[in-house]
Design a protein around this motif. Structure first.
Motif, PDB file in Angstrom:
ATOM      1  N   LEU A  32       0.830  -1.205   0.000  1.00  0.00           N
ATOM      2  CA  LEU A  32       0.000   0.000   0.000  1.00  0.00           C
ATOM      3  C   LEU A  32       0.868   1.260   0.000  1.00  0.00           C
ATOM      4  O   LEU A  32       0.571   2.226  -0.719  1.00  0.00           O
ATOM      5  CB  LEU A  32      -0.926  -0.009   1.211  1.00  0.00           C
ATOM      6  N   GLY A  33       1.945   1.258   0.799  1.00  0.00           N
ATOM      7  CA  GLY A  33       2.821   2.422   0.840  1.00  0.00           C
ATOM      8  C   GLY A  33       3.506   2.666  -0.486  1.00  0.00           C
ATOM      9  O   GLY A  33       3.600   3.813  -0.958  1.00  0.00           O
ATOM     10  N   LEU A  34       3.999   1.609  -1.132  1.00  0.00           N
ATOM     11  CA  LEU A  34       4.656   1.756  -2.432  1.00  0.00           C
ATOM     12  C   LEU A  34       3.669   2.201  -3.500  1.00  0.00           C
ATOM     13  O   LEU A  34       3.981   3.076  -4.324  1.00  0.00           O
ATOM     14  CB  LEU A  34       5.308   0.434  -2.830  1.00  0.00           C
ATOM     15  N   THR A  35       2.473   1.623  -3.493  1.00  0.00           N
ATOM     16  CA  THR A  35       1.463   2.008  -4.485  1.00  0.00           C
ATOM     17  C   THR A  35       1.083   3.470  -4.335  1.00  0.00           C
ATOM     18  O   THR A  35       1.016   4.228  -5.320  1.00  0.00           O
ATOM     19  CB  THR A  35       0.214   1.127  -4.336  1.00  0.00           C
ATOM     20  N   GLU A  36       0.833   3.885  -3.104  1.00  0.00           N
ATOM     21  CA  GLU A  36       0.451   5.285  -2.859  1.00  0.00           C
ATOM     22  C   GLU A  36       1.554   6.245  -3.278  1.00  0.00           C
ATOM     23  O   GLU A  36       1.288   7.296  -3.879  1.00  0.00           O
ATOM     24  CB  GLU A  36       0.117   5.463  -1.377  1.00  0.00           C
ATOM     25  N   THR A  37       2.787   5.894  -2.991  1.00  0.00           N
ATOM     26  CA  THR A  37       3.897   6.784  -3.313  1.00  0.00           C
ATOM     27  C   THR A  37       4.120   6.890  -4.814  1.00  0.00           C
ATOM     28  O   THR A  37       4.297   7.986  -5.358  1.00  0.00           O
ATOM     29  CB  THR A  37       5.184   6.290  -2.632  1.00  0.00           C
ATOM     30  N   TRP A  38       4.118   5.762  -5.500  1.00  0.00           N
ATOM     31  CA  TRP A  38       4.351   5.785  -6.944  1.00  0.00           C
ATOM     32  C   TRP A  38       3.215   6.473  -7.686  1.00  0.00           C
ATOM     33  O   TRP A  38       3.446   7.225  -8.629  1.00  0.00           O
ATOM     34  CB  TRP A  38       4.555   4.361  -7.464  1.00  0.00           C
ATOM     35  N   VAL A  39       1.988   6.239  -7.261  1.00  0.00           N
ATOM     36  CA  VAL A  39       0.860   6.918  -7.906  1.00  0.00           C
ATOM     37  C   VAL A  39       0.896   8.407  -7.594  1.00  0.00           C
ATOM     38  O   VAL A  39       0.631   9.251  -8.462  1.00  0.00           O
ATOM     39  CB  VAL A  39      -0.473   6.296  -7.458  1.00  0.00           C
ATOM     40  N   GLY A  40       1.248   8.764  -6.343  1.00  0.00           N
ATOM     41  CA  GLY A  40       1.330  10.169  -5.978  1.00  0.00           C
ATOM     42  C   GLY A  40       2.404  10.921  -6.731  1.00  0.00           C
ATOM     43  O   GLY A  40       2.305  12.139  -6.929  1.00  0.00           O
TER      44      GLY A  40
ATOM     45  N   GLU B 197       2.313  12.454 -12.646  1.00  0.00           N
ATOM     46  CA  GLU B 197       1.755  13.763 -12.978  1.00  0.00           C
ATOM     47  C   GLU B 197       0.265  13.674 -13.300  1.00  0.00           C
ATOM     48  O   GLU B 197      -0.479  14.617 -13.057  1.00  0.00           O
ATOM     49  CB  GLU B 197       2.500  14.358 -14.180  1.00  0.00           C
ATOM     50  N   ASN B 198      -0.167  12.558 -13.837  1.00  0.00           N
ATOM     51  CA  ASN B 198      -1.550  12.444 -14.302  1.00  0.00           C
ATOM     52  C   ASN B 198      -2.493  11.861 -13.264  1.00  0.00           C
ATOM     53  O   ASN B 198      -3.698  12.091 -13.329  1.00  0.00           O
ATOM     54  CB  ASN B 198      -1.603  11.573 -15.568  1.00  0.00           C
ATOM     55  N   PHE B 199      -1.955  11.079 -12.312  1.00  0.00           N
ATOM     56  CA  PHE B 199      -2.829  10.356 -11.387  1.00  0.00           C
ATOM     57  C   PHE B 199      -2.556  10.686  -9.927  1.00  0.00           C
ATOM     58  O   PHE B 199      -3.014   9.955  -9.047  1.00  0.00           O
ATOM     59  CB  PHE B 199      -2.672   8.845 -11.599  1.00  0.00           C
ATOM     60  N   SER B 200      -1.802  11.749  -9.659  1.00  0.00           N
ATOM     61  CA  SER B 200      -1.425  12.032  -8.276  1.00  0.00           C
ATOM     62  C   SER B 200      -2.634  12.284  -7.387  1.00  0.00           C
ATOM     63  O   SER B 200      -2.635  11.935  -6.205  1.00  0.00           O
ATOM     64  CB  SER B 200      -0.479  13.241  -8.221  1.00  0.00           C
ATOM     65  N   GLN B 201      -3.696  12.892  -7.935  1.00  0.00           N
ATOM     66  CA  GLN B 201      -4.883  13.181  -7.126  1.00  0.00           C
ATOM     67  C   GLN B 201      -5.705  11.937  -6.843  1.00  0.00           C
ATOM     68  O   GLN B 201      -6.639  11.961  -6.039  1.00  0.00           O
ATOM     69  CB  GLN B 201      -5.759  14.250  -7.806  1.00  0.00           C
ATOM     70  N   TRP B 202      -5.342  10.820  -7.497  1.00  0.00           N
ATOM     71  CA  TRP B 202      -6.086   9.577  -7.308  1.00  0.00           C
ATOM     72  C   TRP B 202      -5.342   8.593  -6.418  1.00  0.00           C
ATOM     73  O   TRP B 202      -5.723   7.419  -6.345  1.00  0.00           O
ATOM     74  CB  TRP B 202      -6.344   8.910  -8.664  1.00  0.00           C
ATOM     75  N   LYS B 203      -4.297   9.049  -5.741  1.00  0.00           N
ATOM     76  CA  LYS B 203      -3.447   8.097  -5.017  1.00  0.00           C
ATOM     77  C   LYS B 203      -4.203   7.338  -3.937  1.00  0.00           C
ATOM     78  O   LYS B 203      -3.983   6.131  -3.743  1.00  0.00           O
ATOM     79  CB  LYS B 203      -2.225   8.797  -4.432  1.00  0.00           C
ATOM     80  N   ASP B 204      -5.097   8.010  -3.211  1.00  0.00           N
ATOM     81  CA  ASP B 204      -5.863   7.314  -2.173  1.00  0.00           C
ATOM     82  C   ASP B 204      -6.846   6.320  -2.784  1.00  0.00           C
ATOM     83  O   ASP B 204      -6.984   5.187  -2.310  1.00  0.00           O
ATOM     84  CB  ASP B 204      -6.613   8.315  -1.303  1.00  0.00           C
ATOM     85  N   ALA B 205      -7.520   6.745  -3.861  1.00  0.00           N
ATOM     86  CA  ALA B 205      -8.505   5.872  -4.491  1.00  0.00           C
ATOM     87  C   ALA B 205      -7.838   4.648  -5.102  1.00  0.00           C
ATOM     88  O   ALA B 205      -8.345   3.518  -4.981  1.00  0.00           O
ATOM     89  CB  ALA B 205      -9.276   6.641  -5.564  1.00  0.00           C
ATOM     90  N   ILE B 206      -6.700   4.827  -5.768  1.00  0.00           N
ATOM     91  CA  ILE B 206      -6.023   3.697  -6.405  1.00  0.00           C
ATOM     92  C   ILE B 206      -5.486   2.734  -5.357  1.00  0.00           C
ATOM     93  O   ILE B 206      -5.499   1.512  -5.541  1.00  0.00           O
ATOM     94  CB  ILE B 206      -4.902   4.211  -7.330  1.00  0.00           C
ATOM     95  N   ALA B 207      -5.014   3.265  -4.228  1.00  0.00           N
ATOM     96  CA  ALA B 207      -4.520   2.391  -3.165  1.00  0.00           C
ATOM     97  C   ALA B 207      -5.624   1.472  -2.665  1.00  0.00           C
ATOM     98  O   ALA B 207      -5.424   0.262  -2.467  1.00  0.00           O
ATOM     99  CB  ALA B 207      -3.961   3.232  -2.025  1.00  0.00           C
ATOM    100  N   PHE B 208      -6.835   2.005  -2.482  1.00  0.00           N
ATOM    101  CA  PHE B 208      -7.942   1.157  -2.035  1.00  0.00           C
ATOM    102  C   PHE B 208      -8.457   0.281  -3.174  1.00  0.00           C
ATOM    103  O   PHE B 208      -9.006  -0.801  -2.922  1.00  0.00           O
ATOM    104  CB  PHE B 208      -9.068   2.026  -1.481  1.00  0.00           C
ATOM    105  N   ALA B 209      -8.296   0.720  -4.427  1.00  0.00           N
ATOM    106  CA  ALA B 209      -8.684  -0.113  -5.562  1.00  0.00           C
ATOM    107  C   ALA B 209      -7.821  -1.373  -5.629  1.00  0.00           C
ATOM    108  O   ALA B 209      -8.308  -2.452  -5.999  1.00  0.00           O
ATOM    109  CB  ALA B 209      -8.580   0.679  -6.861  1.00  0.00           C
TER     110      ALA B 209
END
Length: 320
Positions: free
Chosen positions: A275-283, A286-298
């Motif tokens: 979860l920590g790695l997914t959140e960090t890489w998504v955050g 440039e295109n998906f940084s605002q979705w980091k919380d949603a993608i982590a739970f996805a």
């Protein structure tokens, strides 16, 4: 490659904090089969305990004229490893006692009631702790004092530098150490043996002469102490605290525990790192940084669709 390594370090540090919190969820669930939703607020109180200890040390070390009162105790007022360890231990002990008190007065009287009753009580305890923190500490953000001041470490990879903050190094050192101690307690001591037996069959454990109440109380103490350690490290990483700071880390740590297989210590740690790695890489995207919380739970949802017990969880078989 430099950007990949940088985000890898950031993700491991964040995942290590989630792991400390997730272990408390998985330990309580493994013994009592219910989710302690007040666990994230124990993290918050651990951070405020660390902040309060630092404030008391700073005020108590100075005379009214500004001179140092205790020359021999200067190590407690100056940033460094001795001060960090002292603050961390005090926060862990205080929250361990708080966790035992919550179990004794809020959960133990409801142990024979339906699980939904205890779940609602846990939510009520969470709101109570947040309200009390707002009353005693105020609702505004507070800057967490630096416990260790040290220049970041950097090394060159290609044409760019990879920077490792000293706080990240501390997180990556302290977390495996605490996880190792917890593993030893669970697998190598009589208390850990009693915890594992209680998780399998509480009735048989009681018939063997084990005091179930003491075992459950110690489980809450261990989980709360780890949450307090996570709170201090999270506050240093942030570095600001507020009475609602435990909500999102608590939810993500719960998701990490479910992702790895709730009830499994190794699963909680693995789920937290993922979860920590997914959140960090998504955050960092440039295109998906605002979705980091949603993608982590996805990611959690996708894993549970194919493996409902989590990555390292095992299904329980019951005779009916």
């Amino acid at each position: 490659m430099a950007d990949f390594l940088q985000q890898l370090v950031n993700g491991l540090a964040l995942g290590a904090i989630y792991a400390l919190i997730a272990l408390g969820y998985t330990m309580v669930y493994g013994v009592l089969r219910f989710i302690n939703f007040a666990h994230g607020d124990i993290l918050m109180l651990g951070a405020f305990t660390g902040w309060g200890v630092c404030d008391l040390l700073q005020k108590g070390a100075k005379n009214p004229d500004g001179s140092t009162r205790f020359q021999s105790c200067e190590w407690l007022t100056q940033p460094g490893w001795p001060k960090f360890i002292f603050v961390l231990v005090v926060a862990m002990v205080a929250c361990a006692l708080l966790g035992m008190a919550i179990e004794r007065f809020a959960y133990r009287p409801l142990r024979s009631r339906p699980k939904i009753t205890v779940l609602i009580t846990a939510i009520g305890v969470s709101l109570l702790l947040q309200t009390l923190a707002q009353i005693f500490f105020g609702a505004t953000n507070k800057a967490f004092p630096p416990l260790i001041e040290h220049d970041p470490i950097s090394f060159t990879c290609g044409k760019e530098d990879v920077i490792i903050e000293y706080v990240q190094m501390m997180i990556l050192i302290i977390t495996p150490l605490l996880l190792g101690i917890l593993t030893w307690l669970v697998l190598g001591t009589k208390t850990g043996l009693a915890m594992r037996a209680l998780s399998l069959n509480p009735t048989a454990t009681a018939l063997m002469g084990v005091n179930n109440d003491k075992v459950i109380s110690r489980t809450f103490a261990l989980g709360s102490a780890l949450a307090a350690a996570g709170g201090v490290l999270y506050a240093m990483y942030a570095p600001s605290i507020d009475p609602q700071m435990g909500i999102m880390p608590g939810l993500k740590a719960f998701a990490a525990a479910v992702l790895g297989g709730i009830g499994s210590l190794a699963g909680a740690a693995l789920g937290a790192l993922i979860l920590g790695l997914t959140e960090t890489w998504v955050g960092a995207s440039e295109n998906f940084s605002q979705w980091k919380d949603a993608i982590a739970f996805a990611v959690l949802i996708l894993v549970l669709l194919f493996k409902p017990t989590g990555l390292l969880g095992r299904s329980d078989k019951e005779k009916v």
